[in-house]
Design a protein around this motif. Structure first.
Motif, mmCIF file in Angstrom:
data_model
loop_
_atom_site.group_PDB
_atom_site.id
_atom_site.type_symbol
_atom_site.label_atom_id
_atom_site.label_comp_id
_atom_site.label_asym_id
_atom_site.label_seq_id
_atom_site.Cartn_x
_atom_site.Cartn_y
_atom_site.Cartn_z
ATOM 1 N N UNK A 124 1.830 -2.649 -7.377
ATOM 2 C CA UNK A 124 1.980 -1.343 -8.016
ATOM 3 C C UNK A 124 2.805 -0.383 -7.160
ATOM 4 N N UNK A 125 3.161 0.737 -7.772
ATOM 5 C CA UNK A 125 3.810 1.805 -7.031
ATOM 6 C C UNK A 125 2.831 2.367 -6.002
ATOM 7 N N UNK A 126 3.296 2.731 -4.849
ATOM 8 C CA UNK A 126 2.434 3.178 -3.748
ATOM 9 C C UNK A 126 1.237 2.233 -3.561
ATOM 10 N N UNK A 128 -2.202 2.594 -1.525
ATOM 11 C CA UNK A 128 -3.379 3.343 -1.971
ATOM 12 C C UNK A 128 -4.522 2.444 -2.411
ATOM 13 N N UNK A 129 -4.306 1.135 -2.437
ATOM 14 C CA UNK A 129 -5.388 0.256 -2.872
ATOM 15 C C UNK A 129 -6.058 -0.442 -1.686
ATOM 16 N N UNK A 165 9.322 6.648 -1.471
ATOM 17 C CA UNK A 165 8.764 7.430 -0.375
ATOM 18 C C UNK A 165 9.066 6.903 1.022
ATOM 19 N N UNK A 166 9.758 5.763 1.130
ATOM 20 C CA UNK A 166 10.083 5.245 2.466
ATOM 21 C C UNK A 166 11.407 5.826 2.948
#
Lengths: 267, 282, 292
Positions: free
Chosen positions: B89-91, B94-95, B173-174
């Motif tokens: 998934x995106x980002x 976060x999991x 975001x990188x």
């Protein structure tokens, strides 16, 4: 879908109800809820339903939004009804195996169901027509006298308004993390209670981490925008009673008078 | 062996008045080992489409065949499909949730019912594949840098040894170097293992550099499905739907307009430089 | 005119601890940075993740206090507790995550949050909210819920929220990192308008090189220090150095660099596609073809 929960959600539109002072709506909601618990006959509930229908009509919020809020308490409603039907002593009407359905039970269950539904829809009307900021402003103003007892009224109000703002965001996040873990083979649905509870860990840990990260970010953003508690703050939308608010209070008084007369409250 | 999408429609909230037709009659065939880019602006349906490929979302109508089997058959093993088609998934960082990196990456293989030893072997292998240094294996995932976290999360999916890897904006975001490192790692992975890769991205430059086929999504439909050269030749149409070709495409077209005899279909810096030099030598 | 922002030997250190709370070591996030920013300037700060650029930015808004050295905002020392609210009003800040900085449930209420905090009278709050939302072209959305907006729109609301406090300077900490290309364009357009039209000093932190082309000055940070400083043209003419610092350059610049490497005599520091096209045009017209 988790996003469908409407309790605590604002429905943006322009209506008489939307334009009322939040204190009017808060006060009315509290009185309305009290009235629901005081009625001693069905006529009273009919009056309450009629009153509510009128308000919903004025609010211009589609009725399905109210009903959506009901979905989340359907389970609670069901339990209440079942318990009342089977566990109220009185004249038996029907016998199912070892359980007895009584006349009193049916009446009580129906009353509870109507009462709960009206209560939830009634409070939904308030949250759907009042922005959370407005609502907390109203609460802050109404509870202001508590300040002398050192109750941090402003802070509590601010916390509530922030919590309300982040509910949809966190729900969406839950949905996303859940999917991501399912994609990694996680199973949230099968197994016994213990296994299911254990299966929640991969969901809850990331959710907490994310909530803390967001809280941290938000605190920083608020500080950067000069937030420093309630001292010396002005209001963009100060609460000043208008003519329509007094009229609304008048309408509420009429409702109260009618409920006392019709619903046999007090006597 | 391939993924076939046969007239896929997906209507979100189908029984409500707010129904959204998120995917419209999608027909696609993705053969084994292909490196495919999926582009489209936010809300074009690209992420939703990806979630259909491993059964996280179910189409309202249509069929998806994975290796010849209809995944909507009653007796189809969805859990197995999810281990074959890995979705990042995106980002994805976060999991992460476990106490250390290694245990977190083991989560997927353990869910597949593998033995502890096998799960750990796979986790080790996956972490090596994403290029995470060994000394970080027993650190808490929450203490790593953004780029490292993302690698761990990708390893978490790789450890399930999927045949198809879907990456939803893996570089969001990188920083530039982090972006290149991740994409290079993915490219290497594809070359070494012959894995099918679907890369969802906003960055035309990235897509142009790495993929062999581009699927352009717009308002829930497939608008173009072709090689990067042919897709970016439609740069004017791409602009109309709020997308853009890589900057080199514009430079080459402009040069051509000014009378330089250059191949305007080049999509990467290297190709473009070569083309311009050739044209100038003529 | 005096500098709006001035730092001398600004250093920020934090202590790393292991799980038991023992000191593992000290990280220097910002290392003796001295900066002078004039009113009305558009400064872009580049740097890879962890280069110290965000930490530097948080000092300007007095969210962090230097371990060593001093920061002055509009002449006021940020370590002075008394001046902190003045400083935060003078130098507003926009953060990376569009969801985590919007407080209001309605766009206009969020923009009004800052002015409320600094005690602006009600009537004036409304005026400020209107003008700020118009400046970022979000006035039409004033009654909307922020949850329904796109990322770019949310960031513009955040910018309006800062603008409504009438700052002299706005610091934007990677405002476009989580946005799609369209959202990025919207935000950068709004930021440029603030600088051009409202004459507000802008400090834009980013790692998208295209966004820095219009800056007066670009600073590149690495390991807490300012590694490069100059006009965008000066900075982008050093492609190899930028690559060492984990950064990249706009595609036009990269292509020009590649062509130079193949022997084409192009001037250094080409930034835009148009410039490159013009320069190649000149060469091909002159007919001075390079030897095969």
């Amino acid at each position: 879908m988790l996003r469908d929960i409407t309790l605590g959600q604002y429905y943006p539109t322009e209506s008489v109800i939307h334009g009322l002072d939040p204190r009017v709506k808060l006060g009315t909601t509290v009185l309305y809820i009290i009235s629901l618990f005081c009625f001693r006959n069905f006529l009273g509930y009919l009056l309450a339903a009629l009153g509510l229908a009128l308000v919903i009509r004025f609010s211009r919020v589609p009725f399905r939004f109210m009903v959506k809020g009901m979905k989340s308490i359907l389970f609670l409603l069901l339990i209440t009804v079942v318990f009342n039907i089977f566990l109220t002593p009185g004249t038996p009407v029907l016998r199912l195996w070892k359980l007895t359905v009584t006349r009193e039970g049916i009446v009580l269950a129906a009353t509870m169901a109507v009462r709960l539904s009206l209560l939830v829809i009634g409070s939904s009307v308030m949250t759907l027509t009042t922005t959370p900021n407005n609502l907390t402003d109203g609460m802050e103003r109404m509870l202001r006298p508590l300040k002398i007892f050192k109750v941090p009224v402003h802070e509590v109000a601010m916390m509530m308004s922030i919590a309300l703002r982040f509910i949809p965001i966190l729900l969406e996040e839950t949905d996303k993390i859940m999917k991501a873990q399912i994609a990694r083979g996680a199973d949230f649905e099968s197994g016994n209670l213990f296994r299911r509870a254990k299966a929640m860990v991969p969901l809850l840990v990331p959710l907490f981490v994310s909530a803390f990260r967001r809280a941290n970010d938000l605190a920083m953003a608020m500080e950067a925008r000069c937030y420093r508690g309630g001292e010396g703050r002005t209001k963009m939308k100060p609460l000043i009673y208008q003519k329509k608010d007094y009229l609304a209070y008048l309408a509420v008084l009429c409702y109260l008078a009618a409920s006392i007369a019709v619903g046999r409250i007090l006597f | 062996m391939s993924i076939i999408l046969d007239h896929i429609n997906y209507i979100y909230g189908a029984d409500t008045p707010m129904a959204v037709h998120a995917l419209k009659d999608i027909c696609l065939k993705i053969p084994d080992g292909q490196f495919v880019g999926i582009i489209g602006h936010t809300g074009s349906g690209k992420s939703t489409l990806m979630q259909h490929l491993n059964g996280l979302e179910r189409a309202t109508s249509g069929h998806i065949y994975y290796n010849g089997e209809d995944i909507y058959d009653d007796d189809y093993d969805m859990k197995k499909l999810r281990s074959r088609v890995g979705l990042v998934f995106q980002y994805p960082e976060h999991q992460l949730f476990e106490i250390d990196v290694f245990t977190d990456v083991c989560f997927g293989p353990k869910n597949l019912g593998l033995s502890r030893k096998e799960a750990e072997l796979r986790a080790y292998d996956a972490l090596r594949k994403v290029g995470l240094p060994d000394e970080l294996f027993y650190q808490s995932p929450f203490e790593l840098s953004g780029g490292q976290k993302r690698r761990v999360a990708i390893a978490g999916v790789l450890a399930m040894k999927p045949d198809v890897l879907i990456l939803d904006e893996p570089t969001a975001g990188l920083d530039p170097k982090g972006r290149d490192e991740i994409l290079q790692q993915v490219k290497k992975l594809q070359q070494e293992t012959g894995m099918t890769i679907l890369l969802v991205s906003h960055s035309m430059e990235d897509v142009a550099e790495y993929v062999e086929r581009i699927i352009v999504m717009n308002q829930g439909s497939v608008l173009y499905d072709d090689t990067p050269r042919n897709v970016f030749a439609r740069y004017k149409e791409l602009e109309e739907i709020g997308l853009a070709a890589p900057q080199v495409t514009y430079i080459l077209h402009e040069l051509k307009k000014n009378g330089l005899d250059v191949d305007a279909a080049a999509t990467t810096i290297g190709e473009a430089a070569e083309g311009i030099m050739q044209a100038l030598r003529k | 005119m005096p500098n709006i922002i001035k730092t001398r030997n600004l250093t920020y250190e934090y202590i790393r601890r292991d799980e038991e709370g023992n000191v593992e070591g000290i990280t220097t996030a910002v290392d003796h940075v001295s900066l002078d920013i004039r009113p009305g300037e558009f400064i872009a700060i580049l740097g890879h993740n962890g280069s110290g650029k965000s930490t530097l930015a948080k000092h300007i808004n007095a969210i962090l206090n230097p371990t060593e050295g001093t920061v002055w905002v509009d002449g006021k020392d940020t370590s002075d507790e008394e001046a902190i609210w003045d400083i935060r009003q003078t130098a507003g800040m926009v953060f990376q995550n569009p969801d985590n900085q919007i407080i209001g449930q309605v766009v206009e209420e969020d923009v009004g949050f800052g002015p409320e905090n600094i005690g602006v009278p009600t009537k004036e709050i409304w005026e400020r909210v209107e003008e700020s939302l118009r400046a970022v072209r979000m006035y039409a959305y004033r009654k909307h819920s922020p949850n329904k907006l796109s990322g770019g729109q949310k960031q513009r609301v955040s910018i309006a929220g800062v603008l409504a406090m009438h700052p002299k300077c706005i610091i934007l900490d990677e405002p476009t990192a989580m946005l799609d290309p369209n959202g990025r364009k919207e935000v950068i357009r709004a930021v440029r308008a603030l600088n051009d039209v409202e004459q507000i000093t802008v400090i834009l932190i980013t790692h998208y090189m295209e966004e820095t082309i219009h800056a007066n000055r670009v600073l590149v940070m690495n390991e807490g220090k300012i590694a490069m400083e100059g006009t965008p043209r000066e900075i982008f003419s050093q492609v190899e150095r930028l690559k060492e610092l984990r950064l990249d350059v706009p595609q036009a610049t990269l292509l020009a660099h590649e062509l130079r490497g193949r022997g084409l005599e192009l001037p250094a520091g080409i930034l835009t596609a148009q410039e490159l096209v013009d320069e190649i045009g000149k060469i091909s017209r002159k007919g001075n073809r390079i030897c095969p």
